[in-house]
Design an enzyme around this catalytic site. Structure first.
Site, PDB file in Angstrom:
ATOM      1  N   SER A 126     -53.572  52.550  47.059  1.00  0.00           N
ATOM      2  CA  SER A 126     -52.284  53.248  47.012  1.00  0.00           C
ATOM      3  C   SER A 126     -51.677  53.138  45.626  1.00  0.00           C
ATOM      4  CB  SER A 126     -51.320  52.649  48.056  1.00  0.00           C
ATOM      5  OG  SER A 126     -50.920  51.349  47.650  1.00  0.00           O
ATOM      6  N   SER A 128     -48.727  51.842  44.732  1.00  0.00           N
ATOM      7  CA  SER A 128     -47.600  50.922  44.622  1.00  0.00           C
ATOM      8  C   SER A 128     -47.632  50.074  43.350  1.00  0.00           C
ATOM      9  CB  SER A 128     -47.555  49.990  45.839  1.00  0.00           C
ATOM     10  OG  SER A 128     -48.659  49.101  45.838  1.00  0.00           O
ATOM     11  N   LYS A 183     -49.826  42.965  45.078  1.00  0.00           N
ATOM     12  CA  LYS A 183     -48.505  43.163  44.469  1.00  0.00           C
ATOM     13  C   LYS A 183     -48.355  42.153  43.340  1.00  0.00           C
ATOM     14  CE  LYS A 183     -47.267  45.985  47.900  1.00  0.00           C
ATOM     15  NZ  LYS A 183     -47.111  47.444  47.708  1.00  0.00           N
ATOM     16  N   SER A 286     -42.780  51.438  46.535  1.00  0.00           N
ATOM     17  CA  SER A 286     -43.599  50.314  46.971  1.00  0.00           C
ATOM     18  C   SER A 286     -42.954  49.655  48.179  1.00  0.00           C
ATOM     19  CB  SER A 286     -43.756  49.285  45.832  1.00  0.00           C
ATOM     20  OG  SER A 286     -44.342  48.104  46.311  1.00  0.00           O
TER      21      SER A 286
END
Length: 321
Positions: A126, A128, A183, A286
């Site tokens: 993704s 993010s 992350k 995100s």
């Protein structure tokens, strides 16, 4: 044994096929562990049972051939037909079900050890973490940087470095531990993290940011505001979407949610002991700790550090912060 092996590989194909078609969630660590155990069992059986049997059969054939030739020689016959060496090679040859189990054990063991204790590959699914990591980046994760953990159960047995602000970390998603997320570490235990009006503060200190040229987000097919941010000792790039509101109205239920205060301006959270506050570099696109809470230490997988391939853009290969 050939039927049992065929059944095992059939079940493996069904499992992998269903996983690929999203019929169920797979656990690659568990699968690799099972494959290692099964092939090890076959390897032991080959070493101590099947191989000695084949060797004994070849030696018996050789002894029978020698006796036959000796008997024929007594009768004056010296020229004897028969391909002894070919027959011995046939007897000594591994059947397919051993070749595809015991023969694969060393390779599977090496992959299992490398993936469990040293480095593990991941694919970025993704956007993010844009602009640091793009969709399609294939990355490597250092599995021992945060300590040595037992595979499958993820139990830490040897401590190493603690996660630091600015690290890019892979972890098991707290809402569904069968899924891996990536992350950036923004808050460590004891920190107070606030993201209000699209500005990030840690322990009351506003993080330094410097405007950069607009970034063209190919996923969104538009230009977005890019900034350079200093988080701890790490300088990295972030995106900020000025069209997005800062408030969070649909946060999930999660442990220690009482440590967070939500408002129309954003969120402020106190990170509990043994947990970490994670955010994506694509700040306003995100879903991270602002929504689903803190990441416990036992969910840590490793530190991401290197893009080893992106088939759409090989120039992305290299380390990142």
């Amino acid at each position: 044994m050939s039927s049992l092996t065929g059944l095992f590989y059939g079940a493996l194909v069904v499992y992998l096929g269903g996983w690929y078609l999203n019929k169920w969630t797979g656990n690659f660590s568990l699968l690799l562990f099972i494959l290692t155990l099964v092939t090890f069992g076959y390897w032991l059986a080959e070493k101590f049972l099947f191989a000695p049997r084949r060797i004994a059969a070849a030696q018996n054939l050789e002894a029978q051939d020698a006796a036959r030739r000796k008997d024929l020689a007594r009768q004056g016959i010296t020229k004897v037909d028969g391909d002894l060496e070919g027959a011995k090679r046939t007897l000594l040859m591994q059947p397919w079900w051993l070749d595809w189990t015991a023969g694969l054990f060393p390779v599977i063991l090496i992959v299992f050890l490398l993936r469990s204790f040293l480095f593990e590959p991941f694919k970025i699914p993704s956007g993010s973490m844009i602009p640091t990591l793009l969709v399609g980046d294939l990355i490597l994760v250092n599995k021992y940087h945060y300590g040595v953990r037992l595979p499958v159960i993820n139990k830490k047995i040897i401590a190493n470095h603690d996660p630091q602000r600015g690290d890019v970390m892979v972890f098991r998603y707290p809402q569904d531990p069968s899924v891996d997320y990536i992350k950036r570490v923004v808050g460590v235990p004891g920190d107070e993290v606030a993201y209000r009006n699209q500005q990030l503060t840690v322990n009351g200190e506003l993080l330094q940011t410097a405007p950069q040229p607009d970034f063209f987000n190919e996923d969104a097919n538009r230009f977005e505001k890019e900034y350079r941010e200093k988080l701890g000792t790490v300088e990295h790039r972030i995106l900020v979407d000025r069209q997005r509101p800062s408030g969070i109205s649909n946060a999930y239920s999660f442990p220690f949610k009482d440590n967070c205060r939500y408002s129309a301006e954003g969120v402020t959270c106190k990170v509990p002991p043994g947990h970490y506050f994670m955010m994506g570099d694509n700040r306003d696109n995100s879903t991270d700790s602002r929504w689903w809470g803190f990441v416990p230490d036992e969910n840590i997988v490793g530190k991401a550090f290197f893009v080893w391939m992106n088939f759409s853009d090989p120039k992305r290969i290299g380390s990142f912060k």
